[in-house]
Design a protein around this motif. Structure first.
Motif, PDB file in Angstrom:
ATOM      1  N   GLU A  53       0.827  -1.214   0.000  1.00 46.11           N
ATOM      2  CA  GLU A  53       0.000   0.000   0.000  1.00 46.11           C
ATOM      3  C   GLU A  53       0.856   1.257   0.000  1.00 46.11           C
ATOM      4  OE1 GLU A  53      -3.221   0.297   2.706  1.00 46.11           O
ATOM      5  OE2 GLU A  53      -3.914  -1.766   2.388  1.00 46.11           O
ATOM      6  N   VAL A  54       1.989   1.223   0.714  1.00 43.93           N
ATOM      7  CA  VAL A  54       2.881   2.384   0.710  1.00 43.93           C
ATOM      8  C   VAL A  54       3.403   2.630  -0.697  1.00 43.93           C
ATOM      9  CG1 VAL A  54       5.084   3.292   1.530  1.00 43.93           C
ATOM     10  CG2 VAL A  54       3.544   2.157   3.120  1.00 43.93           C
ATOM     11  N   ARG A  55       3.839   1.569  -1.361  1.00 44.33           N
ATOM     12  CA  ARG A  55       4.341   1.713  -2.725  1.00 44.33           C
ATOM     13  C   ARG A  55       3.258   2.265  -3.642  1.00 44.33           C
ATOM     14  NH1 ARG A  55       7.459  -4.092  -2.841  1.00 44.33           N
ATOM     15  NH2 ARG A  55       9.529  -3.358  -2.222  1.00 44.33           N
ATOM     16  N   ALA A  56       2.024   1.775  -3.467  1.00 40.54           N
ATOM     17  CA  ALA A  56       0.923   2.258  -4.301  1.00 40.54           C
ATOM     18  C   ALA A  56       0.680   3.742  -4.088  1.00 40.54           C
ATOM     19  CB  ALA A  56      -0.342   1.452  -4.005  1.00 40.54           C
ATOM     20  N   GLN A  57       0.696   4.176  -2.831  1.00 41.84           N
ATOM     21  CA  GLN A  57       0.491   5.594  -2.526  1.00 41.84           C
ATOM     22  C   GLN A  57       1.579   6.454  -3.163  1.00 41.84           C
ATOM     23  OE1 GLN A  57      -1.902   7.224  -1.016  1.00 41.84           O
ATOM     24  NE2 GLN A  57      -3.094   5.651   0.042  1.00 41.84           N
ATOM     25  N   LEU A  58       2.809   5.959  -3.114  1.00 44.85           N
ATOM     26  CA  LEU A  58       3.934   6.736  -3.623  1.00 44.85           C
ATOM     27  C   LEU A  58       3.937   6.844  -5.143  1.00 44.85           C
ATOM     28  CD1 LEU A  58       6.766   5.367  -1.294  1.00 44.85           C
ATOM     29  CD2 LEU A  58       5.735   7.626  -1.204  1.00 44.85           C
ATOM     30  N   LEU A  76      11.579   3.222   3.431  1.00 46.21           N
ATOM     31  CA  LEU A  76      12.392   4.415   3.203  1.00 46.21           C
ATOM     32  C   LEU A  76      13.128   4.345   1.872  1.00 46.21           C
ATOM     33  CD1 LEU A  76      13.894   4.978   6.747  1.00 46.21           C
ATOM     34  CD2 LEU A  76      12.635   6.681   5.442  1.00 46.21           C
ATOM     35  N   LEU A  77      13.718   3.199   1.588  1.00 43.54           N
ATOM     36  CA  LEU A  77      14.479   3.059   0.358  1.00 43.54           C
ATOM     37  C   LEU A  77      13.569   3.215  -0.847  1.00 43.54           C
ATOM     38  CD1 LEU A  77      17.183   2.481  -0.949  1.00 43.54           C
ATOM     39  CD2 LEU A  77      16.674   0.035  -0.812  1.00 43.54           C
ATOM     40  N   ASP A  78      12.367   2.651  -0.783  1.00 42.05           N
ATOM     41  CA  ASP A  78      11.429   2.786  -1.897  1.00 42.05           C
ATOM     42  C   ASP A  78      11.078   4.245  -2.126  1.00 42.05           C
ATOM     43  OD1 ASP A  78      10.338  -0.125  -2.607  1.00 42.05           O
ATOM     44  OD2 ASP A  78      10.673   0.012  -0.451  1.00 42.05           O
ATOM     45  N   ALA A  79      10.902   4.997  -1.034  1.00 44.67           N
ATOM     46  CA  ALA A  79      10.557   6.412  -1.172  1.00 44.67           C
ATOM     47  C   ALA A  79      11.669   7.184  -1.846  1.00 44.67           C
ATOM     48  CB  ALA A  79      10.270   7.010   0.203  1.00 44.67           C
ATOM     49  N   MET A  80      12.906   6.905  -1.461  1.00 44.13           N
ATOM     50  CA  MET A  80      14.025   7.641  -2.019  1.00 44.13           C
ATOM     51  C   MET A  80      14.257   7.331  -3.493  1.00 44.13           C
ATOM     52  SD  MET A  80      14.819   9.613   0.316  1.00 44.13           S
ATOM     53  CE  MET A  80      14.877   9.881   2.081  1.00 44.13           C
ATOM     54  N   THR A  81      13.985   6.088  -3.905  1.00 46.28           N
ATOM     55  CA  THR A  81      14.235   5.730  -5.293  1.00 46.28           C
ATOM     56  C   THR A  81      13.225   6.335  -6.251  1.00 46.28           C
ATOM     57  OG1 THR A  81      12.980   3.679  -4.981  1.00 46.28           O
ATOM     58  CG2 THR A  81      15.361   3.553  -4.708  1.00 46.28           C
ATOM     59  N   LEU A  82      12.141   6.903  -5.730  1.00 48.61           N
ATOM     60  CA  LEU A  82      11.163   7.528  -6.614  1.00 48.61           C
ATOM     61  C   LEU A  82      11.748   8.708  -7.372  1.00 48.61           C
ATOM     62  CD1 LEU A  82       7.826   7.580  -4.623  1.00 48.61           C
ATOM     63  CD2 LEU A  82       8.459   6.119  -6.526  1.00 48.61           C
ATOM     64  N   SER A  83      12.725   9.377  -6.779  1.00 46.21           N
ATOM     65  CA  SER A  83      13.296  10.553  -7.425  1.00 46.21           C
ATOM     66  C   SER A  83      13.939  10.188  -8.761  1.00 46.21           C
ATOM     67  CB  SER A  83      14.329  11.214  -6.511  1.00 46.21           C
ATOM     68  OG  SER A  83      15.337  10.293  -6.173  1.00 46.21           O
ATOM     69  N   ALA A  84      14.364   8.932  -8.899  1.00 51.46           N
ATOM     70  CA  ALA A  84      14.999   8.507 -10.138  1.00 51.46           C
ATOM     71  C   ALA A  84      14.002   8.377 -11.277  1.00 51.46           C
ATOM     72  CB  ALA A  84      15.710   7.162  -9.934  1.00 51.46           C
ATOM     73  N   SER A  85      12.707   8.271 -10.931  1.00 50.74           N
ATOM     74  CA  SER A  85      11.693   8.115 -11.964  1.00 50.74           C
ATOM     75  C   SER A  85      11.112   9.452 -12.391  1.00 50.74           C
ATOM     76  CB  SER A  85      10.575   7.194 -11.455  1.00 50.74           C
ATOM     77  OG  SER A  85       9.921   7.788 -10.349  1.00 50.74           O
ATOM     78  N   GLY A  86      11.700  10.542 -11.948  1.00 49.74           N
ATOM     79  CA  GLY A  86      11.248  11.856 -12.378  1.00 49.74           C
ATOM     80  C   GLY A  86      10.332  12.550 -11.396  1.00 49.74           C
ATOM     81  N   ARG A  87       9.977  11.883 -10.313  1.00 46.93           N
ATOM     82  CA  ARG A  87       9.117  12.490  -9.297  1.00 46.93           C
ATOM     83  C   ARG A  87       9.946  12.758  -8.051  1.00 46.93           C
ATOM     84  NH1 ARG A  87       3.794   9.350  -7.925  1.00 46.93           N
ATOM     85  NH2 ARG A  87       3.235  10.249  -9.946  1.00 46.93           N
TER      86      ARG A  87
END
Length: 203
Positions: A53-58, A76-87
């Motif tokens: 669910e956290v991944r889905a929200q992000l 935490l790691l999943d949240a930080m890696t989002l920046s690589a996808s342009g967000r």
């Protein structure tokens, strides 16, 4: 454990819309209190149960703040890696008990739980330290960049008046280096200062 919340600065800058907060892994009481508090400031609050669910929200919508409890920390790691996808990655806040915070130390790529004497690196197995190795590592962590003599390190590792050859501290340092995957010929963490002792550079 319940946490005390009093955020007098919980409003976004003037003229900006409210934040989008995601709460995950928090006790039910904390979740309800934070949800009420932050919605009162005009923020959007989403609640996620579990990693999926956290991944889905992000990934579904921009998230400004990811507020995690102890069980939400792996995200935490999943949240930080989002920046690589342009967000832009959200600000991540992890709430843990004060005693746990004191027991857990991060240095370099390592995380050390001094209460359990367990050393681990992301993606790798946990390594258990002996009591003497743990005291030695904590002493190095308390004195980064300082040259520590063999006598001083031996007193810390084995206690005052320990009757042993000086080489015993060298063997202890060698064992700690092995567990830190530190090559004595090209050290990244513990450097030998010839004729004196050792210097810790692993921060």
């Amino acid at each position: 454990m319940e946490h005390s919340f009093s955020w007098s600065t919980a409003s976004p800058p003037h003229g900006q819309a409210g934040w989008h907060l995601v709460l995950a892994g928090l006790p039910a009481t904390d979740t309800r209190r934070l949800q009420t508090l932050m919605r009162g400031y005009g923020h959007r609050v989403s609640i996620a149960q579990g990693l999926a669910e956290v991944r889905a929200q992000l990934t579904e919508a921009p998230v400004d703040v990811l507020l995690l409890g102890e069980t939400g920390a792996p995200t935490l790691l999943d949240a930080m890696t989002l920046s690589a996808s342009g967000r832009a990655a959200p600000a991540c806040i992890c709430l843990i008990e004060e005693d746990d915070a004191c027991a857990r130390i991060t240095f370099g790529n390592w995380r050390y739980d001094s209460g359990q004497r367990r050393l681990c690196v992301p993606g790798g197995p946990e390594v258990e330290l002996s009591p003497a190795e743990s005291r030695l590592l904590l002493t190095f962590l308390d004195h980064p960049g300082a040259v520590l003599s063999r006598d001083a390190l031996m007193s810390v590792a084995h206690g005052q008046g320990f009757d042993a050859y000086e080489r015993s501290i060298d063997l202890l340092v060698s064992r700690l280096r092995q567990k830190l995957r530190d090559d004595a010929r090209q050290p990244r963490c513990i450097r030998t200062v010839r004729g004196v002792g050792y210097l810790f550079e692993g921060m």
